[in-house]
Design an enzyme around this catalytic site. Structure first.
Site, short mmCIF file in Angstrom:
data_model
loop_
_atom_site.label_atom_id
_atom_site.label_comp_id
_atom_site.label_asym_id
_atom_site.label_seq_id
_atom_site.Cartn_x
_atom_site.Cartn_y
_atom_site.Cartn_z
N LEU A 169 0.86 -1.17 0.00
CA LEU A 169 0.00 0.00 0.00
C LEU A 169 0.90 1.23 0.00
O LEU A 169 1.99 1.20 0.57
CB LEU A 169 -0.90 0.03 1.25
CG LEU A 169 -1.97 -1.05 1.39
CD1 LEU A 169 -2.69 -0.90 2.72
CD2 LEU A 169 -2.96 -1.00 0.25
N ASP A 170 0.45 2.30 -0.62
CA ASP A 170 1.21 3.55 -0.58
C ASP A 170 1.39 4.00 0.86
O ASP A 170 0.58 3.68 1.73
CB ASP A 170 0.48 4.65 -1.36
CG ASP A 170 0.30 4.32 -2.83
OD1 ASP A 170 1.09 3.50 -3.34
OD2 ASP A 170 -0.62 4.88 -3.43
N LYS A 171 2.41 4.79 1.10
CA LYS A 171 2.71 5.28 2.44
C LYS A 171 1.48 5.89 3.10
O LYS A 171 1.17 5.60 4.26
CB LYS A 171 3.84 6.31 2.38
CG LYS A 171 4.12 7.00 3.70
CD LYS A 171 5.19 8.07 3.54
CE LYS A 171 5.40 8.83 4.85
NZ LYS A 171 6.42 9.91 4.72
N ARG A 215 -5.67 5.89 -7.49
CA ARG A 215 -5.40 7.32 -7.56
C ARG A 215 -5.28 7.77 -9.02
O ARG A 215 -5.83 8.82 -9.41
CB ARG A 215 -4.11 7.64 -6.80
CG ARG A 215 -4.20 7.26 -5.32
CD ARG A 215 -2.84 7.23 -4.65
NE ARG A 215 -2.22 8.56 -4.64
CZ ARG A 215 -0.96 8.76 -4.27
NH1 ARG A 215 -0.19 7.75 -3.90
NH2 ARG A 215 -0.47 10.00 -4.28
#
Length: 291
Positions: A125-127, A227
């Protein structure tokens, strides 16, 4: 070495290190010429000078170490762990984040993580995205989970807030994603990219705020996929400034949460299903939209 640049000399003396790392050693004050710190890589050496340097390990080589940290564990058994990752936690060490990552925490959590590729991490997962991740604890589980992800048999559902009025009817964004040719920190829809598909269902639209609450289901797992796809459709996520989403509703990170995760357990061969409640920041923003 008379007349050679200092950094060129270091490359010949310590060729097992990259030139860029050796240049960082110079900049960091780890190199001395005639007992004086030398910080200029282009400095020309002269016959008779004595050069000393400390071979400090690269950040990469020090990244894979155990660091005890609190982990929000939803489920754990002999084969795997399901983690509820908070926003702000980096999953895997990389430039700028060589410590304090989920990988470091996993190495401290169980000894077998040190024997597994990426400590058992099979997807990321993205930060600044919160929510559920599955992590393998054995090589067999890592192999099975990686194959299931590649075969699109791991089901991942996200909740997000995005700008604009999203269509009432569910739809799919089927558009290939690759690295943005202009900005290396962004991904983009590109004809030359890898196949990517996201299913989108609107939960609520707040016309006054101009924000929609949506559920997104991944069929692939490209970097920044939701996104990028939502921005591509003209609906960037709230507070996702990289993709044009303005901040709102006190959100200081992209309004995206991995809310549901289901897959066939590699040991029992039974379908397991996990859910994660929205964290406080996104829950408050979500309620402002759906109320």
């Amino acid at each position: 070495m008379h007349g050679r640049r200092l950094d060129q000399a270091l490359v010949e003396w310590a060729g097992e290190f990259s030139r860029s790392h050796l240049q960082r050693l110079i900049e960091g004050g780890h190199v001395r010429v005639d007992a004086q710190v030398a910080k200029t890589a282009s400095r020309r050496l002269q016959l008779g000078q004595v050069v000393e340097f400390d071979l400090v390990p690269t950040p990469e080589s020090r990244a894979f170490r155990a660091e005890p940290m609190p982990l929000s564990i939803v489920h754990e058994d002999a084969a795997l762990i399901v983690v509820d990752k908070p926003a702000g936690l980096v999953v895997h060490p990389a430039a700028g984040n060589w410590s304090g990552t989920l990988l470091n925490g996993l190495l401290a959590h169980h000894a077998a993580a040190a024997t597994l590729p990426r400590a058992g991490i099979v997807h990321r997962l993205d930060k600044d995205t919160s929510g559920l991740m599955v992590v393998a604890k054995t090589l067999e589980a890592a192999t099975a989970l990686a194959r299931a992800i590649a075969a699109r048999e791991v089901h991942r559902q996200y909740r997000a807030l995005c700008w604009g009025r999203v269509a009432a009817q569910p739809f799919s964004v089927d558009a290939p994603i690759g690295r943005d040719p202009v900005s290396r920190v962004r991904m983009a829809v590109l004809a030359s990219g890898r196949p990517a598909r996201t299913d989108v269902r609107v939960v609520a639209v707040n016309a006054g705020l101009g924000i929609s609450a949506v559920e997104c289901t991944l069929h692939t797992g490209r970097t920044h996929q939701i996104r990028v796809h939502m921005a591509h459709r003209g609906h960037p996520l709230v507070a996702d400034e990289i993709y044009g989403g303005r901040p709102a509703l006190d959100m200081s990170r992209q309004a995206l949460h991995a809310a549901r995760l289901s897959f066939v357990h590699p040991s029992t061969q039974q379908v397991v299903d996990f859910a994660s409640a929205l964290p406080a920041d996104l829950r408050q923003a979500w309620q402002a939209v759906v109320a």
